[in-house]
Design a protein around this motif. Structure first.
Motif, PDB file in Angstrom:
ATOM      1  N   UNK A  26      -8.373 -10.815 -18.237  1.00 27.95           N
ATOM      2  CA  UNK A  26      -9.367 -11.823 -17.902  1.00 27.95           C
ATOM      3  C   UNK A  26     -10.005 -12.336 -19.186  1.00 27.95           C
ATOM      4  N   UNK A  27     -10.447 -13.582 -19.124  1.00 24.09           N
ATOM      5  CA  UNK A  27     -11.192 -14.177 -20.244  1.00 24.09           C
ATOM      6  C   UNK A  27     -12.530 -14.684 -19.713  1.00 24.09           C
ATOM      7  N   UNK A  28     -13.202 -13.861 -18.917  1.00 25.38           N
ATOM      8  CA  UNK A  28     -14.407 -14.288 -18.210  1.00 25.38           C
ATOM      9  C   UNK A  28     -15.651 -14.335 -19.098  1.00 25.38           C
ATOM     10  N   UNK A  29     -15.587 -13.784 -20.311  1.00 28.01           N
ATOM     11  CA  UNK A  29     -16.742 -13.793 -21.201  1.00 28.01           C
ATOM     12  C   UNK A  29     -16.455 -14.683 -22.408  1.00 28.01           C
ATOM     13  N   UNK A  30     -16.659 -15.989 -22.224  1.00 30.97           N
ATOM     14  CA  UNK A  30     -16.491 -16.972 -23.308  1.00 30.97           C
ATOM     15  C   UNK A  30     -15.132 -16.882 -23.991  1.00 30.97           C
ATOM     16  N   UNK A  31     -14.104 -16.693 -23.201  1.00 23.00           N
ATOM     17  CA  UNK A  31     -12.757 -16.671 -23.749  1.00 23.00           C
ATOM     18  C   UNK A  31     -12.335 -15.345 -24.344  1.00 23.00           C
ATOM     19  N   UNK A  32     -13.239 -14.360 -24.398  1.00 27.82           N
ATOM     20  CA  UNK A  32     -12.888 -13.042 -24.925  1.00 27.82           C
ATOM     21  C   UNK A  32     -11.951 -12.330 -23.954  1.00 27.82           C
ATOM     22  N   UNK A  33     -10.876 -11.757 -24.473  1.00 28.93           N
ATOM     23  CA  UNK A  33      -9.924 -11.080 -23.599  1.00 28.93           C
ATOM     24  C   UNK A  33     -10.403  -9.675 -23.240  1.00 28.93           C
ATOM     25  N   UNK A  34     -10.470  -9.402 -21.946  1.00 27.97           N
ATOM     26  CA  UNK A  34     -10.660  -8.061 -21.415  1.00 27.97           C
ATOM     27  C   UNK A  34      -9.405  -7.733 -20.635  1.00 27.97           C
ATOM     28  N   UNK A  35      -9.014  -6.469 -20.611  1.00 27.30           N
ATOM     29  CA  UNK A  35      -7.765  -6.141 -19.924  1.00 27.30           C
ATOM     30  C   UNK A  35      -7.795  -4.716 -19.406  1.00 27.30           C
ATOM     31  N   UNK A  36      -6.976  -4.480 -18.378  1.00 26.58           N
ATOM     32  CA  UNK A  36      -6.734  -3.130 -17.892  1.00 26.58           C
ATOM     33  C   UNK A  36      -5.223  -2.921 -17.848  1.00 26.58           C
ATOM     34  N   UNK A  37      -4.779  -1.775 -18.342  1.00 23.41           N
ATOM     35  CA  UNK A  37      -3.353  -1.438 -18.389  1.00 23.41           C
ATOM     36  C   UNK A  37      -3.149  -0.075 -17.732  1.00 23.41           C
ATOM     37  N   UNK A  38      -2.122   0.026 -16.908  1.00 23.43           N
ATOM     38  CA  UNK A  38      -1.781   1.327 -16.311  1.00 23.43           C
ATOM     39  C   UNK A  38      -0.582   1.896 -17.057  1.00 23.43           C
ATOM     40  N   UNK A  39      -0.739   3.108 -17.604  1.00 21.24           N
ATOM     41  CA  UNK A  39       0.343   3.733 -18.373  1.00 21.24           C
ATOM     42  C   UNK A  39       0.753   5.046 -17.717  1.00 21.24           C
ATOM     43  N   UNK A  40       2.054   5.261 -17.684  1.00 16.85           N
ATOM     44  CA  UNK A  40       2.566   6.496 -17.067  1.00 16.85           C
ATOM     45  C   UNK A  40       3.904   6.856 -17.692  1.00 16.85           C
ATOM     46  N   UNK A  41       4.085   8.146 -17.943  1.00 16.52           N
ATOM     47  CA  UNK A  41       5.372   8.652 -18.422  1.00 16.52           C
ATOM     48  C   UNK A  41       5.541  10.070 -17.895  1.00 16.52           C
ATOM     49  N   UNK A  42       6.491  10.251 -17.001  1.00 13.30           N
ATOM     50  CA  UNK A  42       6.725  11.566 -16.397  1.00 13.30           C
ATOM     51  C   UNK A  42       7.653  12.429 -17.243  1.00 13.30           C
ATOM     52  N   UNK A  43       8.336  11.806 -18.229  1.00 11.49           N
ATOM     53  CA  UNK A  43       9.255  12.563 -19.088  1.00 11.49           C
ATOM     54  C   UNK A  43       9.100  12.114 -20.538  1.00 11.49           C
ATOM     55  N   UNK A  44       7.969  12.382 -21.133  1.00 13.98           N
ATOM     56  CA  UNK A  44       7.761  11.929 -22.515  1.00 13.98           C
ATOM     57  C   UNK A  44       8.547  12.772 -23.512  1.00 13.98           C
ATOM     58  N   UNK A  45       8.884  12.136 -24.637  1.00 13.49           N
ATOM     59  CA  UNK A  45       9.488  12.851 -25.761  1.00 13.49           C
ATOM     60  C   UNK A  45       8.342  13.301 -26.663  1.00 13.49           C
ATOM     61  N   UNK A 102       1.638  13.631 -27.734  1.00 12.79           N
ATOM     62  CA  UNK A 102       2.247  13.411 -26.424  1.00 12.79           C
ATOM     63  C   UNK A 102       3.304  14.490 -26.205  1.00 12.79           C
ATOM     64  N   UNK A 103       3.021  15.411 -25.324  1.00 13.75           N
ATOM     65  CA  UNK A 103       3.993  16.487 -25.064  1.00 13.75           C
ATOM     66  C   UNK A 103       4.026  16.890 -23.597  1.00 13.75           C
ATOM     67  N   UNK A 104       3.347  16.128 -22.738  1.00 16.73           N
ATOM     68  CA  UNK A 104       3.324  16.409 -21.308  1.00 16.73           C
ATOM     69  C   UNK A 104       3.268  15.083 -20.540  1.00 16.73           C
ATOM     70  N   UNK A 105       3.643  15.091 -19.262  1.00 16.21           N
ATOM     71  CA  UNK A 105       3.523  13.861 -18.462  1.00 16.21           C
ATOM     72  C   UNK A 105       2.081  13.362 -18.455  1.00 16.21           C
ATOM     73  N   UNK A 106       1.911  12.040 -18.453  1.00 17.30           N
ATOM     74  CA  UNK A 106       0.563  11.470 -18.422  1.00 17.30           C
ATOM     75  C   UNK A 106       0.537  10.251 -17.509  1.00 17.30           C
ATOM     76  N   UNK A 107      -0.660   9.943 -17.030  1.00 14.86           N
ATOM     77  CA  UNK A 107      -0.879   8.782 -16.157  1.00 14.86           C
ATOM     78  C   UNK A 107      -2.338   8.383 -16.291  1.00 14.86           C
ATOM     79  N   UNK A 108      -2.588   7.165 -16.774  1.00 12.29           N
ATOM     80  CA  UNK A 108      -3.968   6.741 -17.063  1.00 12.29           C
ATOM     81  C   UNK A 108      -4.129   5.254 -16.845  1.00 12.29           C
TER      82      UNK A 108
END
Length: 310
Positions: A26-45, A102-108
């Motif tokens: 979203x750019x709801x604050x004077x064009x400033x970018x705000x964002x949400x990202x969902x990250x997940x890895x069940x088999x990380x290296x 990073x040595x275990x599955x993660x989800x955030x």
């Protein structure tokens, strides 16, 4: 050239993901970018996460699964190990190069908030500028508000075609204000309670919203046309109309769909698209939640009643 913020593909590289994670911006604050990202890895290296170029911005991270014995780095040094628990919120200052092993599955979920967004919130609240957020390494927060906002936005991340821009703007604006108050000490100066919009402003705002039932218009654009800040417009619109803009728009979609179902013998798939819904499934979910019956059931009952009274 300005480097993109710490979300989406750039955040995926930081966490060594092979595919770009889903993000809403979203750019709801004077064009400033705000964002949400969902990250997940069940088999990380196994290995140390990437590194961001120093940036005057913050990541607010809501953990969606446990991550025991997490090795945390700050400013290029291993600081500590800590157990990370699902449902907990952590804040990271991107000027300090936060990293972890990073040595275990993660989800955030990761909410990206640049300094300029905090400055805009402070200005709109007539409050002093926020110096810093509470980004102590390893300190987790039990934050019900962020869990609630995260759960709402995850629906949009799963079905991005159904998440209208007004909804994304509204939720990210609320999250930024909450973070500023809870972790930045934002203390708005007391001032008289503001009322709603003037009648002409209500009329124009509603006309603009109705002109785009698909919800592509941003809160920032509508507020700017009324010469108001986004936060003032959202608050005043709700006072005047009884619903925030994105929910009012959903009710207008349902109203348009009802009109189409009563005057034309169209398939529900066509009605859904004509009324601004992403697809028939989206139409059915929203219509049922607002009306209390599915579109097909409502049409059968309504047409049956009209024929009986003829």
């Amino acid at each position: 050239m300005t480097q993109p913020g710490a979300y989406g593909q750039r955040l995926g590289h930081f966490l060594r993901l092979t595919e770009t994670p889903p993000a809403l911006v979203t750019r709801s604050l004077r064009g400033t970018e705000l964002a949400v990202t969902e990250t997940r890895n069940d088999r990380p290296v196994r290995g140390l996460s990437g590194s961001f170029a120093a940036e005057d911005a913050f990541l607010v991270s809501l953990k969606l699964q446990d991550y025991p014995d997490c090795e945390l780095w700050d400013d290029g040094k291993c600081i500590m190990k800590a157990d990370v628990h699902a449902g907990t919120t952590y804040l990271y200052d991107l000027k300090r190069d936060p990293r972890y092993v990073i040595d275990k599955p993660f989800h955030s979920l990761h909410f990206y908030i640049p300094r300029s967004a905090l400055d805009s919130i402070s200005e709109q609240c007539h409050a002093p500028r926020i110096d810093e957020l509470d980004c102590r390494v390893g300190l987790g927060h039990d934050d019900e508000t962020i869990r609630h906002i995260g759960a709402s936005l995850r629906k949009g991340l799963r079905r991005p075609d159904e998440a209208n821009q007004l909804f994304i703007d509204h939720m990210m604006l609320g999250l930024t204000a909450h973070v500023a108050q809870t972790y930045g000490g934002l203390a708005p100066r007391s001032e008289p309670a503001r009322g709603g919009l003037a009648p002409w402003q209500v009329k124009r705002a509603c006309e603009r919203l109705e002109s785009d039932l698909g919800g592509k218009l941003s809160l920032q654009k509508i507020a700017a046309e009324l010469d108001l800040s986004v936060s003032h417009f959202s608050r005043a619109f709700r006072v005047s109309v009884g619903l925030p803009p994105h929910q009012w728009l959903l009710h207008q979609r349902v109203k348009a769909a009802k009109q189409l179902m009563t005057v034309r013998d169209l398939p529900l798939t066509e009605i859904a698209i004509s009324a601004g819904f992403a697809n028939q499934s989206h139409f059915t979910r929203v219509f049922s939640s607002i009306v209390g019956a599915s579109p097909a059931a409502w049409r059968r009952e309504t047409l049956g009643a009209s024929r009986a009274g003829a």
